[in-house]
Design a protein around this motif. Structure first.
Motif, PDB file in Angstrom:
ATOM      1  N   GLY A   1       0.798  -1.213   0.000  1.00  0.00           N
ATOM      2  CA  GLY A   1       0.000   0.000   0.000  1.00  0.00           C
ATOM      3  C   GLY A   1       0.832   1.265   0.000  1.00  0.00           C
ATOM      4  N   ALA A   2       1.896   1.285   0.826  1.00  0.00           N
ATOM      5  CA  ALA A   2       2.757   2.469   0.878  1.00  0.00           C
ATOM      6  C   ALA A   2       3.414   2.720  -0.475  1.00  0.00           C
ATOM      7  CB  ALA A   2       3.818   2.311   1.964  1.00  0.00           C
ATOM      8  N   LEU A   3       3.822   1.661  -1.152  1.00  0.00           N
ATOM      9  CA  LEU A   3       4.441   1.799  -2.472  1.00  0.00           C
ATOM     10  C   LEU A   3       3.448   2.367  -3.481  1.00  0.00           C
ATOM     11  CD1 LEU A   3       6.853   1.313  -4.333  1.00  0.00           C
ATOM     12  CD2 LEU A   3       5.998  -1.015  -4.696  1.00  0.00           C
ATOM     13  N   PHE A   4       2.210   1.880  -3.441  1.00  0.00           N
ATOM     14  CA  PHE A   4       1.182   2.410  -4.346  1.00  0.00           C
ATOM     15  C   PHE A   4       0.903   3.883  -4.036  1.00  0.00           C
ATOM     16  CE2 PHE A   4      -0.752  -2.126  -4.643  1.00  0.00           C
ATOM     17  CZ  PHE A   4       0.280  -2.501  -5.484  1.00  0.00           C
ATOM     18  N   ASN A   5       0.830   4.224  -2.759  1.00  0.00           N
ATOM     19  CA  ASN A   5       0.600   5.619  -2.372  1.00  0.00           C
ATOM     20  C   ASN A   5       1.725   6.519  -2.851  1.00  0.00           C
ATOM     21  OD1 ASN A   5      -1.872   5.325  -1.051  1.00  0.00           O
ATOM     22  ND2 ASN A   5      -0.911   4.757   0.886  1.00  0.00           N
ATOM     23  N   MET A   6       2.954   6.088  -2.643  1.00  0.00           N
ATOM     24  CA  MET A   6       4.114   6.894  -3.043  1.00  0.00           C
ATOM     25  C   MET A   6       4.168   7.070  -4.556  1.00  0.00           C
ATOM     26  SD  MET A   6       6.666   5.006  -0.388  1.00  0.00           S
ATOM     27  CE  MET A   6       8.098   5.202  -1.440  1.00  0.00           C
ATOM     28  N   THR A   7       3.818   6.016  -5.292  1.00  0.00           N
ATOM     29  CA  THR A   7       3.838   6.105  -6.757  1.00  0.00           C
ATOM     30  C   THR A   7       2.789   7.086  -7.258  1.00  0.00           C
ATOM     31  OG1 THR A   7       4.599   3.815  -6.923  1.00  0.00           O
ATOM     32  CG2 THR A   7       3.606   4.795  -8.894  1.00  0.00           C
ATOM     33  N   GLY A   8       1.558   6.965  -6.744  1.00  0.00           N
ATOM     34  CA  GLY A   8       0.497   7.879  -7.159  1.00  0.00           C
ATOM     35  C   GLY A   8       0.804   9.320  -6.796  1.00  0.00           C
ATOM     36  N   ALA A   9       1.298   9.531  -5.569  1.00  0.00           N
ATOM     37  CA  ALA A   9       1.623  10.890  -5.128  1.00  0.00           C
ATOM     38  C   ALA A   9       2.752  11.488  -5.955  1.00  0.00           C
ATOM     39  CB  ALA A   9       2.004  10.870  -3.645  1.00  0.00           C
ATOM     40  N   THR A  10       3.756  10.684  -6.278  1.00  0.00           N
ATOM     41  CA  THR A  10       4.885  11.182  -7.061  1.00  0.00           C
ATOM     42  C   THR A  10       4.462  11.537  -8.480  1.00  0.00           C
ATOM     43  OG1 THR A  10       6.441   9.856  -5.757  1.00  0.00           O
ATOM     44  CG2 THR A  10       7.205  10.652  -7.897  1.00  0.00           C
ATOM     45  N   LEU A  11       3.639  10.706  -9.097  1.00  0.00           N
ATOM     46  CA  LEU A  11       3.165  11.002 -10.448  1.00  0.00           C
ATOM     47  C   LEU A  11       2.355  12.294 -10.474  1.00  0.00           C
ATOM     48  CD1 LEU A  11       2.091   7.432 -11.653  1.00  0.00           C
ATOM     49  CD2 LEU A  11       4.095   8.746 -12.377  1.00  0.00           C
ATOM     50  N   GLY A  12       1.484  12.463  -9.472  1.00  0.00           N
ATOM     51  CA  GLY A  12       0.704  13.694  -9.401  1.00  0.00           C
ATOM     52  C   GLY A  12       1.577  14.911  -9.161  1.00  0.00           C
ATOM     53  N   ALA A  13       2.579  14.748  -8.299  1.00  0.00           N
ATOM     54  CA  ALA A  13       3.501  15.852  -8.023  1.00  0.00           C
ATOM     55  C   ALA A  13       4.286  16.238  -9.272  1.00  0.00           C
ATOM     56  CB  ALA A  13       4.450  15.457  -6.891  1.00  0.00           C
ATOM     57  N   ILE A  14       4.680  15.252 -10.053  1.00  0.00           N
ATOM     58  CA  ILE A  14       5.403  15.531 -11.294  1.00  0.00           C
ATOM     59  C   ILE A  14       4.527  16.328 -12.258  1.00  0.00           C
ATOM     60  CG2 ILE A  14       6.333  14.451 -13.382  1.00  0.00           C
ATOM     61  CD1 ILE A  14       7.443  12.227 -11.607  1.00  0.00           C
ATOM     62  N   ALA A  15       3.223  16.010 -12.294  1.00  0.00           N
ATOM     63  CA  ALA A  15       2.310  16.748 -13.173  1.00  0.00           C
ATOM     64  C   ALA A  15       2.254  18.225 -12.788  1.00  0.00           C
ATOM     65  CB  ALA A  15       0.915  16.122 -13.109  1.00  0.00           C
ATOM     66  N   ILE A  16       2.136  18.506 -11.483  1.00  0.00           N
ATOM     67  CA  ILE A  16       2.130  19.898 -11.033  1.00  0.00           C
ATOM     68  C   ILE A  16       3.461  20.566 -11.354  1.00  0.00           C
ATOM     69  CG2 ILE A  16       2.028  21.399  -9.010  1.00  0.00           C
ATOM     70  CD1 ILE A  16       0.113  19.538  -7.726  1.00  0.00           C
ATOM     71  N   PHE A  17       4.535  19.858 -11.095  1.00  0.00           N
ATOM     72  CA  PHE A  17       5.877  20.399 -11.340  1.00  0.00           C
ATOM     73  C   PHE A  17       6.044  20.804 -12.802  1.00  0.00           C
ATOM     74  CE2 PHE A  17      10.214  19.631 -12.775  1.00  0.00           C
ATOM     75  CZ  PHE A  17      10.963  20.390 -11.888  1.00  0.00           C
ATOM     76  N   LEU A  18       5.664  19.913 -13.724  1.00  0.00           N
ATOM     77  CA  LEU A  18       5.827  20.201 -15.145  1.00  0.00           C
ATOM     78  C   LEU A  18       4.945  21.369 -15.582  1.00  0.00           C
ATOM     79  CD1 LEU A  18       5.999  16.592 -16.631  1.00  0.00           C
ATOM     80  CD2 LEU A  18       7.878  18.214 -16.326  1.00  0.00           C
TER      81      LEU A  18
ATOM     82  N   THR B   1      11.238  13.466  -4.369  1.00  0.00           N
ATOM     83  CA  THR B   1       9.831  13.369  -3.969  1.00  0.00           C
ATOM     84  C   THR B   1       9.495  11.951  -3.533  1.00  0.00           C
ATOM     85  OG1 THR B   1       9.140  15.160  -5.451  1.00  0.00           O
ATOM     86  CG2 THR B   1       7.442  13.613  -4.750  1.00  0.00           C
ATOM     87  N   PHE B   2       9.856  10.981  -4.357  1.00  0.00           N
ATOM     88  CA  PHE B   2       9.523   9.585  -4.055  1.00  0.00           C
ATOM     89  C   PHE B   2      10.167   9.134  -2.745  1.00  0.00           C
ATOM     90  CE2 PHE B   2       9.980   4.977  -4.423  1.00  0.00           C
ATOM     91  CZ  PHE B   2       8.710   4.608  -4.825  1.00  0.00           C
ATOM     92  N   LEU B   3      11.437   9.474  -2.565  1.00  0.00           N
ATOM     93  CA  LEU B   3      12.136   9.047  -1.354  1.00  0.00           C
ATOM     94  C   LEU B   3      11.767   9.907  -0.149  1.00  0.00           C
ATOM     95  CD1 LEU B   3      15.710   8.345  -2.810  1.00  0.00           C
ATOM     96  CD2 LEU B   3      13.856   6.720  -2.380  1.00  0.00           C
ATOM     97  N   GLY B   4      11.533  11.192  -0.388  1.00  0.00           N
ATOM     98  CA  GLY B   4      11.262  12.094   0.725  1.00  0.00           C
ATOM     99  C   GLY B   4       9.915  11.879   1.388  1.00  0.00           C
ATOM    100  N   ILE B   5       8.951  11.318   0.657  1.00  0.00           N
ATOM    101  CA  ILE B   5       7.623  11.107   1.251  1.00  0.00           C
ATOM    102  C   ILE B   5       7.496   9.725   1.893  1.00  0.00           C
ATOM    103  CG2 ILE B   5       6.534  12.698  -0.374  1.00  0.00           C
ATOM    104  CD1 ILE B   5       5.478  10.316  -1.930  1.00  0.00           C
ATOM    105  N   ILE B   6       8.561   8.945   1.896  1.00  0.00           N
ATOM    106  CA  ILE B   6       8.487   7.605   2.477  1.00  0.00           C
ATOM    107  C   ILE B   6       8.021   7.617   3.938  1.00  0.00           C
ATOM    108  CG2 ILE B   6       9.877   5.625   3.234  1.00  0.00           C
ATOM    109  CD1 ILE B   6      11.419   5.794   0.647  1.00  0.00           C
TER     110      ILE B   6
END
Length: 252
Positions: free
Chosen positions: A103-120, A188-193
């Motif tokens: 679950g944590a891995l799925f959460n981190m992946t979804g959050a990182t992808l969304g964060a990348i969208a805002i960043f771009l 982002t991916f590592l920092g939100i762990i």
């Protein structure tokens, strides 16, 4: 001939304006969606909705595990990418549906992808030009930009680890100061762990919480047993910055 020159001038001035608007369009859409979502979705993306639909969600997960995981990560990315309310609920839902791991891995992946969208979106619309202006400016602005550039990894991990920094702010600031995409994504991916693991583990126990008719305690991250280790990680992230600052003062 004069009319042709006037038309050329009009087209020359309108093209930069239109291209500038197109560059800002993704960010405008995100801000517009965030404003609408704040008023229309807050009554739906909440713990009560999860409690009311938990049996159906568990049934879908059991019958279509892989598809459920992909849809969950996509939905999480959309919520983060458009800054919609419900990110905390989604994190707990990840634990509820998939346990602390994966679950944590799925959460981190979804959050990182969304964060990348805002960043771009932010970098494409504002960040590149703003970073260039900061590089070519003089005085305090240039010093701030240079300080960020010299300590990018530490700063990126620090804003992710500090619980008081809003996720949306941590997504925007790096885009506005010219942080490379790869560095941003990794930090982002590592920092939100830490936060992801804590809240996902809370979500893994949601079934019992709902059975008791209670609401999960999201303030658990501020309990000393959890907060102190996170603050320790913050101190480690800030250490290179402090060392560089001390060496600079000593002229090393």
């Amino acid at each position: 001939m004069r009319d042709d020159k006037k038309e050329d001038r009009v087209s020359d001035t309108s093209q930069p304006r239109s291209s500038g608007l197109m560059r800002k369009l993704p960010l405008i859409i995100i801000l517009f969606a965030a404003a609408i979502g704040a008023f229309t979705l807050k009554d739906y993306l909440n713990f009560q909705t999860l409690a009311d639909n938990r049996e159906a969600l568990l049934a879908v997960r059991d019958n279509h595990y892989a598809l459920t995981a992909l849809v969950f990560m996509g939905a999480y990315a959309l919520i983060v990418g458009f800054s919609l309310p419900g990110a905390a609920v989604m994190t707990l839902t990840g634990g509820f549906l998939f346990a602390t791991f994966p679950g944590a891995l799925f959460n981190m992946t979804g959050a990182t992808l969304g964060a990348i969208a805002i960043f771009l979106a932010a970098r494409w619309g504002l960040g590149e030009r703003l970073a260039e202006k900061m590089d070519t400016s003089d005085g305090l602005t240039k010093k701030i930009k240079a300080g960020i550039d010299d300590n990018q990894w530490s700063m990126l991990f620090l804003i992710r680890l500090v619980p008081a920094v809003p996720f949306f702010v941590a997504n925007l600031v790096p885009a506005l100061v010219g942080v490379p995409l790869g560095r941003y994504a990794i930090s982002t991916f590592l920092g939100i762990i830490p936060g992801a693991v804590v809240y996902t583990s809370v979500g893994a126990g949601l079934g019992e919480v709902f059975d008791r008719g209670e609401t999960p305690d999201l303030g658990i991250i501020f309990e000393p047993a959890i907060l102190l280790p996170i603050l320790g990680l913050c101190a480690l992230a800030a250490l290179p910055i402090l060392v560089k600052a001390a060496r600079g003062k000593q002229g090393i």
